[in-house]
Design a protein around this motif. Structure first.
Motif, PDB file in Angstrom:
ATOM      1  N   MET A 115     -13.574   1.587  -1.044  1.00  0.00           N
ATOM      2  CA  MET A 115     -13.899   2.877  -0.472  1.00  0.00           C
ATOM      3  C   MET A 115     -13.001   3.681  -1.193  1.00  0.00           C
ATOM      4  SD  MET A 115     -15.936   3.034   1.655  1.00  0.00           S
ATOM      5  CE  MET A 115     -16.134   4.940   2.571  1.00  0.00           C
ATOM      6  N   ILE A 116     -11.836   3.417  -1.732  1.00  0.00           N
ATOM      7  CA  ILE A 116     -11.239   4.569  -2.103  1.00  0.00           C
ATOM      8  C   ILE A 116     -11.581   4.722  -3.596  1.00  0.00           C
ATOM      9  CG2 ILE A 116      -8.706   4.497  -2.959  1.00  0.00           C
ATOM     10  CD1 ILE A 116      -7.632   3.284  -0.651  1.00  0.00           C
ATOM     11  N   TRP A 117     -11.705   3.794  -3.676  1.00  0.00           N
ATOM     12  CA  TRP A 117     -12.533   3.401  -5.852  1.00  0.00           C
ATOM     13  C   TRP A 117     -13.726   4.699  -5.748  1.00  0.00           C
ATOM     14  CZ3 TRP A 117      -9.702   3.320  -9.664  1.00  0.00           C
ATOM     15  CH2 TRP A 117      -8.685   2.669 -10.146  1.00  0.00           C
ATOM     16  N   THR A 118     -14.291   4.555  -4.476  1.00  0.00           N
ATOM     17  CA  THR A 118     -15.688   5.359  -4.739  1.00  0.00           C
ATOM     18  C   THR A 118     -15.652   6.572  -4.120  1.00  0.00           C
ATOM     19  OG1 THR A 118     -16.813   3.599  -3.677  1.00  0.00           O
ATOM     20  CG2 THR A 118     -17.667   5.247  -3.494  1.00  0.00           C
ATOM     21  N   ILE A 119     -13.777   6.780  -3.365  1.00  0.00           N
ATOM     22  CA  ILE A 119     -14.230   8.527  -3.367  1.00  0.00           C
ATOM     23  C   ILE A 119     -13.777   9.566  -5.138  1.00  0.00           C
ATOM     24  CG2 ILE A 119     -12.321   9.928  -2.301  1.00  0.00           C
ATOM     25  CD1 ILE A 119     -12.152   7.682   0.381  1.00  0.00           C
ATOM     26  N   ILE A 120     -12.561   8.183  -6.007  1.00  0.00           N
ATOM     27  CA  ILE A 120     -12.016   8.573  -6.779  1.00  0.00           C
ATOM     28  C   ILE A 120     -13.324   8.968  -7.742  1.00  0.00           C
ATOM     29  CG2 ILE A 120     -11.031   7.477  -8.959  1.00  0.00           C
ATOM     30  CD1 ILE A 120      -8.778   6.629  -6.751  1.00  0.00           C
ATOM     31  N   VAL A 175     -23.297  15.062  -3.419  1.00  0.00           N
ATOM     32  CA  VAL A 175     -22.343  14.275  -3.528  1.00  0.00           C
ATOM     33  C   VAL A 175     -20.894  14.405  -3.091  1.00  0.00           C
ATOM     34  CG1 VAL A 175     -20.611  13.455  -6.275  1.00  0.00           C
ATOM     35  CG2 VAL A 175     -23.021  13.900  -6.414  1.00  0.00           C
ATOM     36  N   PHE A 176     -20.748  15.821  -3.030  1.00  0.00           N
ATOM     37  CA  PHE A 176     -19.353  16.407  -2.334  1.00  0.00           C
ATOM     38  C   PHE A 176     -19.781  16.272  -0.875  1.00  0.00           C
ATOM     39  CE2 PHE A 176     -17.573  19.950   0.964  1.00  0.00           C
ATOM     40  CZ  PHE A 176     -16.488  19.528   0.315  1.00  0.00           C
ATOM     41  N   SER A 177     -20.407  16.423  -0.627  1.00  0.00           N
ATOM     42  CA  SER A 177     -21.119  15.679   1.356  1.00  0.00           C
ATOM     43  C   SER A 177     -20.861  14.095   1.218  1.00  0.00           C
ATOM     44  CB  SER A 177     -22.227  16.020   1.580  1.00  0.00           C
ATOM     45  OG  SER A 177     -22.352  17.634   1.594  1.00  0.00           O
ATOM     46  N   GLY A 178     -21.157  13.403   0.729  1.00  0.00           N
ATOM     47  CA  GLY A 178     -20.632  11.813   0.289  1.00  0.00           C
ATOM     48  C   GLY A 178     -19.066  11.593   0.505  1.00  0.00           C
ATOM     49  N   VAL A 179     -18.614  12.222  -0.757  1.00  0.00           N
ATOM     50  CA  VAL A 179     -16.953  12.365  -0.879  1.00  0.00           C
ATOM     51  C   VAL A 179     -16.685  12.779   1.085  1.00  0.00           C
ATOM     52  CG1 VAL A 179     -14.616  13.064  -1.637  1.00  0.00           C
ATOM     53  CG2 VAL A 179     -17.193  12.906  -3.344  1.00  0.00           C
ATOM     54  N   VAL A 180     -16.282  13.583   1.146  1.00  0.00           N
ATOM     55  CA  VAL A 180     -16.451  13.725   2.002  1.00  0.00           C
ATOM     56  C   VAL A 180     -16.747  12.360   3.324  1.00  0.00           C
ATOM     57  CG1 VAL A 180     -16.162  15.565   4.676  1.00  0.00           C
ATOM     58  CG2 VAL A 180     -16.350  17.082   2.135  1.00  0.00           C
ATOM     59  N   LEU A 181     -17.987  12.499   3.950  1.00  0.00           N
ATOM     60  CA  LEU A 181     -18.676  11.011   4.592  1.00  0.00           C
ATOM     61  C   LEU A 181     -17.645  10.539   4.702  1.00  0.00           C
ATOM     62  CD1 LEU A 181     -22.486  11.405   4.568  1.00  0.00           C
ATOM     63  CD2 LEU A 181     -20.443  11.987   6.465  1.00  0.00           C
ATOM     64  N   ASN A 182     -17.502   9.317   3.008  1.00  0.00           N
ATOM     65  CA  ASN A 182     -16.882   8.169   2.760  1.00  0.00           C
ATOM     66  C   ASN A 182     -15.117   8.603   2.689  1.00  0.00           C
ATOM     67  OD1 ASN A 182     -18.438   7.224   1.468  1.00  0.00           O
ATOM     68  ND2 ASN A 182     -18.075   7.748  -0.786  1.00  0.00           N
ATOM     69  N   ILE A 183     -15.214   9.951   2.780  1.00  0.00           N
ATOM     70  CA  ILE A 183     -12.989   9.740   3.274  1.00  0.00           C
ATOM     71  C   ILE A 183     -13.113   9.650   4.914  1.00  0.00           C
ATOM     72  CG2 ILE A 183     -11.339  11.857   3.260  1.00  0.00           C
ATOM     73  CD1 ILE A 183     -12.225  12.810   1.282  1.00  0.00           C
ATOM     74  N   ILE A 184     -14.097  10.712   5.610  1.00  0.00           N
ATOM     75  CA  ILE A 184     -13.724  10.224   6.534  1.00  0.00           C
ATOM     76  C   ILE A 184     -14.262   8.353   7.273  1.00  0.00           C
ATOM     77  CG2 ILE A 184     -15.350  10.449   8.989  1.00  0.00           C
ATOM     78  CD1 ILE A 184     -15.842  13.217   7.647  1.00  0.00           C
ATOM     79  N   ILE A 185     -14.798   8.112   6.415  1.00  0.00           N
ATOM     80  CA  ILE A 185     -15.018   6.442   7.071  1.00  0.00           C
ATOM     81  C   ILE A 185     -13.964   5.717   7.020  1.00  0.00           C
ATOM     82  CG2 ILE A 185     -16.752   4.954   5.678  1.00  0.00           C
ATOM     83  CD1 ILE A 185     -18.518   6.671   7.881  1.00  0.00           C
ATOM     84  N   TRP A 186     -13.523   6.178   5.554  1.00  0.00           N
ATOM     85  CA  TRP A 186     -11.974   5.253   4.779  1.00  0.00           C
ATOM     86  C   TRP A 186     -11.186   5.432   5.803  1.00  0.00           C
ATOM     87  CZ3 TRP A 186      -7.651   7.391   2.759  1.00  0.00           C
ATOM     88  CH2 TRP A 186      -6.441   6.675   2.099  1.00  0.00           C
ATOM     89  N   ILE A 187     -10.913   6.611   6.409  1.00  0.00           N
ATOM     90  CA  ILE A 187      -9.684   6.821   7.643  1.00  0.00           C
ATOM     91  C   ILE A 187     -10.359   6.154   8.940  1.00  0.00           C
ATOM     92  CG2 ILE A 187      -9.036   8.843   9.138  1.00  0.00           C
ATOM     93  CD1 ILE A 187      -9.168  10.876   7.390  1.00  0.00           C
ATOM     94  N   ASN A 188     -11.134   5.939   9.489  1.00  0.00           N
ATOM     95  CA  ASN A 188     -11.639   4.953  10.298  1.00  0.00           C
ATOM     96  C   ASN A 188     -11.562   3.840  10.329  1.00  0.00           C
ATOM     97  OD1 ASN A 188     -12.877   7.427  11.630  1.00  0.00           O
ATOM     98  ND2 ASN A 188     -14.618   7.468  11.048  1.00  0.00           N
ATOM     99  N   VAL A 189     -11.547   3.383   8.815  1.00  0.00           N
ATOM    100  CA  VAL A 189     -11.730   1.810   8.436  1.00  0.00           C
ATOM    101  C   VAL A 189      -9.785   1.727   8.041  1.00  0.00           C
ATOM    102  CG1 VAL A 189     -11.282   0.380   6.681  1.00  0.00           C
ATOM    103  CG2 VAL A 189     -13.216   1.443   6.538  1.00  0.00           C
TER     104      VAL A 189
END
Length: 227
Positions: A115-120, A175-189
């Motif tokens: 998930m971190i690599w996806t966000i990067i 893409v920006f919205s997806g990054v925000v979603l990924n960050i939220i999901i990563w925090i939940n992980v």
């Protein structure tokens, strides 16, 4: 003819499609598919409008001349930079696949890593797009302004720049919205939310969105940079 309660219950419990009901789909995943379908219509409408204007025009700006710069390269490198952008986005889709696969195995640390690599990758793509927009703006391109000539040397209309900034901007917002979603999901992980739930289905849902964004970029890339 009447049907008693036991017969109704038997009908309801009858397996379909090899033991799996055709409607046995997780609600959140089904809603994501509905959203992506509606979003696909929006992108399709924008790209169809671009195609209609592009092919109804006698001439059009040459993408090899418009998109020929990269950081440190001022011309003479057509499509190099957008090729890098495309590679970054595709690789971020690969890391998302790996995150989903790790989620199926409930491997928390691996999910977090991918998930971190996806966000990067998402941030890198957005940074590249910001550079491209800034560069084109310095050349005089913007909504309502088109400094590029058509291939036949005639003055071009603003249809090219209007649609370019609108469609790539709309995609960039996704893409920006997806990054925000990924960050939220990563925090939940990291917080163990999905471990407590006993599944990582949310990774797959946000993964569907991210793959959709990648797929749309393939069409945007083809329409604007290749055609």
């Amino acid at each position: 003819m009447t049907t008693n309660t036991s017969e109704i219950d038997e009908i309801k419990s009858t397996p379909w499609n090899g033991g799996r009901s055709p409607f046995n789909v997780e609600y959140g995943k089904m809603m994501m598919w509905f959203f992506l379908l509606s979003d696909a219509f929006t992108f399709s409408g924008l790209l169809i409008a671009y195609g209609a204007l592009r092919f109804s025009s006698v001439s059009w700006p040459n993408p090899d001349e418009v998109f020929q710069s990269a950081p440190g390269i001022h011309g003479g490198a057509p499509l190099v930079f957008v090729g890098i952008m495309t590679f970054i986005l595709i690789m971020s889709s690969v890391t998302m696949v790996l995150a989903v696969e790790a989620g199926h195995r409930k491997a928390k640390s691996e999910v977090s890593k991918w998930m971190i690599w996806t966000i990067i990758g998402g941030f890198a793509f957005l940074g590249c797009q910001a550079w491209e927009w800034t560069h084109l703006h310095h050349e005089g391109a913007w909504w309502g302004a088109n400094p590029f000539l058509n291939e036949d040397g005639t003055v071009a209309s603003t249809n090219f720049t209007n649609l370019f900034f609108t469609i790539t901007g709309f995609h960039g917002f996704h893409v920006f919205s997806g990054v925000v979603l990924n960050i939220i999901i990563w925090i939940n992980v990291l917080g163990g939310t999905y471990e407590r739930r006993g599944h990582y289905d949310m990774i797959e849902k946000v993964g569907l969105y991210w793959h959709f964004v990648d797929l749309v970029w393939v069409f945007v890339f083809t329409f604007f940079y290749l055609v």
